[in-house]
Scaffold this active site. Structure first.
Site, PDB file in Angstrom:
ATOM      1  CB  SER A   7       4.188   9.747  -4.714  1.00  0.00           C
ATOM      2  OG  SER A   7       5.126   9.119  -3.874  1.00  0.00           O
ATOM      3  CG  ASP A  15       0.975   7.750   2.196  1.00  0.00           C
ATOM      4  OD1 ASP A  15       1.877   6.900   2.120  1.00  0.00           O
ATOM      5  OD2 ASP A  15       0.723   8.562   1.297  1.00  0.00           O
ATOM      6  CG  HIS A  42       1.584   6.451  -1.344  1.00  0.00           C
ATOM      7  ND1 HIS A  42       1.876   7.722  -0.918  1.00  0.00           N
ATOM      8  CD2 HIS A  42       2.404   6.231  -2.424  1.00  0.00           C
ATOM      9  CE1 HIS A  42       2.830   8.253  -1.690  1.00  0.00           C
ATOM     10  NE2 HIS A  42       3.168   7.365  -2.607  1.00  0.00           N
TER      11      HIS A  42
END
EC number: 3.1.2.12
Lengths: 276, 276
Positions: free
Chosen positions: B145, B221, B254
C-alpha cells in the site's frame, strides 16, 4: 449466526462469525478457515484454543496456519477464550474473567452464570460447525498455553471424540501453578477434588483412551518453570504408560513466533490422523 | 542502538531494535529477521515498507515471511512508517502524520523538521543494517500500500541500488488519488511539479534503469478503484517499455491475509535476484 469478516487466504476463505451461544448465554465470535478443498465436500476440522488475553483473532492473524491447512485440506476453527459482554462477570486482572475462561464449567458465583467454556468448546461449537459448515465429524484439537490446557483436558475427558491432540506450551498441571490455582479457586471454589477434573496431569491416570499427546515446548519460555511444567505431564504419562511426545525446542519462547515456527508440523500431524 | 525484542523463529532470530536516527532526529524502531544462515556469514537483505497506520510490528507478526526468509537465507528488515515521538508533528487523521510518512522528504512546515522517511529508508537504514548486522550490500525492496509506493519510488530513484523490487497493493500514482493528494499537499505543498518526484507512475518515463516491477494486487481490494489504480502504472510502463508483471488475484482484499498468501512467491523472487 452472522459472518462479520471474510478474507481470501491461500486459496480458501478466512472468516469470523458471530452467534448467540446458548451454553454461554451471550454473543460469541469464532474464526473459521475453510481450505479450498472445502468447496468440493466435507473436510475434517482442527480446533484451536487460544491462551490468556486472546480472542478469536490471535491465531488466525499470527500463526500462519492457513498455508498448511490449505495444503492438507483441513478446516481450522478458533473460538474466543471466554464469554464476552458488558453483562458477563469480569476481573481487573488479565488472568481471570474475560479472556481467561480456562475451558472449564464454573460452579462459583458470579462466574457460573456464563463461564461454561468447556461445554462450549467441546459440545456447542463442534455441533454448530458440523451443522453449518462443510465440516466432517473427524476432529482434532490443539491450543496454546491456557488453550493447550483446554485441548489436553477436552481430549482426555472425551475418549473417541478426537483423532489427535497436541499443545504448544500448555499449562499441564493447573492445580499446581499460580495461573491455575487463581482461576480454579475463583471458578471452582476451594475444594481441590473438583480441580482434578480440569487438570491434564491429574486426568492421565484414569484416561479411558491412550490418545498420544504431542507437546511442543520452548526451552526459553519465560513461563516454563513457573506456570507450565511439562515434566509433570511426562511423569504422569510415564507412570501409566500413556504415550507422549514432548518436544523441547532450544531458544524458543512463549510467543506466536514459536507457534508459527512449528504449527506446520502440527497441522501435518493432525492431517495424517484425520485422514485415516 | 538497543535490542528491545528477540524471539527464536524458524531457526533464526526475529528482533526489534531501537536507535537514534540522525536523519529523522528522533528515536526509531525497526524489525530485523536474521535467518539461520546469517550465523555463517553475510546474507542479502529484503527491505519491507509497511502501509498507513502500521509500525515495525505489522509485517513480522502477520505476513509469515520468516519461513521463506529462513528457507532462502534472506535477512528481512521492516522499519516503522514515520518519525515518532511526542515532539514530532502529527495529525488527528490516520492518513497523515505519524504512521503515514509516505517515504518522502517533506519540505513544508511543520513536517519538514522530522519527516524524511525517504532518506531514512533509502540511506540511513541500509547503511546501519550493513554496518551492524551480518548483511551484504545485495538489496531488494518491497512493501504494501503506502509502503508499496515507497518501495517502487525508492527503487526507481536509485538505479543500481536494488537487485529487485516488488509491491503488494501499492499506491502507484499518489498525485492522482485522495490519500496521496492529501499527504503530498501537506508534506510537499501545492506545487504539483514537486509531487512528480514521489510518484511511481510519473517516475517511470525517466527511469535510468529498467528494473522489472512485480506487482501483486487483489481484485477484491476495497481501495482498488479509489486509491491504488495499478492500471496507471501498467500504462506508464507500457508507454516506455518498462517491464512490469501485474498479478491480479481474484477474490483477495487489502489485508495481510492477502500478503501472507503470496509473500512466499515474492521472497523466492527476490532471493533469486539476490543470489546472482
Amino acid at each position: 449466526m452472522e459472518r462479520v469478516e471474510q478474507h481470501a487466504c491461500f486459496g480458501g476463505s478466512q472468516e469470523v462469525w458471530s452467534h448467540r451461544s446458548r451454553t454461554l448465554d451471550c454473543e460469541m465470535k469464532f474464526a473459521v478457515y475453510l481450505p479450498p478443498q472445502a468447496r468440493q465436500g466435507r473436510r475434517p476440522v482442527l480446533y484451536w484454543l487460544s491462551g490468556l488475553t486472546c480472542n478469536e483473532h490471535n491465531f488466525i492473524v499470527k500463526a500462519g496456519a492457513q498455508r498448511y491447512a490449505a495444503e492438507h485440506g483441513v478446516i481450522l476453527v478458533a473460538p474466543d477464550t471466554s464469554p464476552r459482554g458488558a453483562d458477563v462477570a469480569d476481573d481487573a486482572d488479565w488472568d481471570l474473567g474475560q479472556g481467561a475462561g480456562f475451558y472449564l464449567n464454573a460452579t462459583q458465583a458470579p462466574w457460573s452464570k456464563h463461564y461454561r467454556m468447556y461445554d462450549y468448546a467441546a459440545e456447542e461449537l463442534p455441533a454448530l460447525i458440523e451443522a453449518e459448515f462443510p465440516a466432517s465429524d473427524r476432529r482434532a484439537i490443539s491450543g496454546h498455553s491456557m488453550g493447550g490446557h483446554g485441548a489436553l483436558t477436552i481430549a482426555l475427558k472425551n475418549p473417541g471424540r478426537y483423532r489427535s491432540v497436541s499443545a504448544f506450551s500448555p499449562i499441564v498441571a493447573p492445580s499446581q501453578v499460580p495461573w491455575g490455582k487463581k482461576a480454579f479457586a475463583a471458578y471452582l471454589g476451594e475444594d481441590r477434588n473438583a480441580w482434578r477434573e480440569w487438570d491434564a496431569a491429574a486426568l492421565i491416570a484414569r484416561a479411558q483412551e491412550r490418545l498420544p499427546l504431542l507437546i511442543e515446548q520452548g526451552e526459553a519460555d519465560e513461563f516454563l518453570t513457573t506456570q507450565l511444567w511439562p515434566e509433570l505431564l511426562r511423569a504422569a504419562c510415564e507412570a501409566v504408560g500413556h504415550p507422549i511426545d514432548l518436544r523441547m525446542r532450544l531458544g524458543y519462547d512463549h510467543s506466536y513466533y514459536f507457534i508459527a515456527s512449528f504449527i506446520g508440523e502440527h497441522v501435518a500431524y493432525h492431517a495424517a490422523a484425520l485422514a485415516d
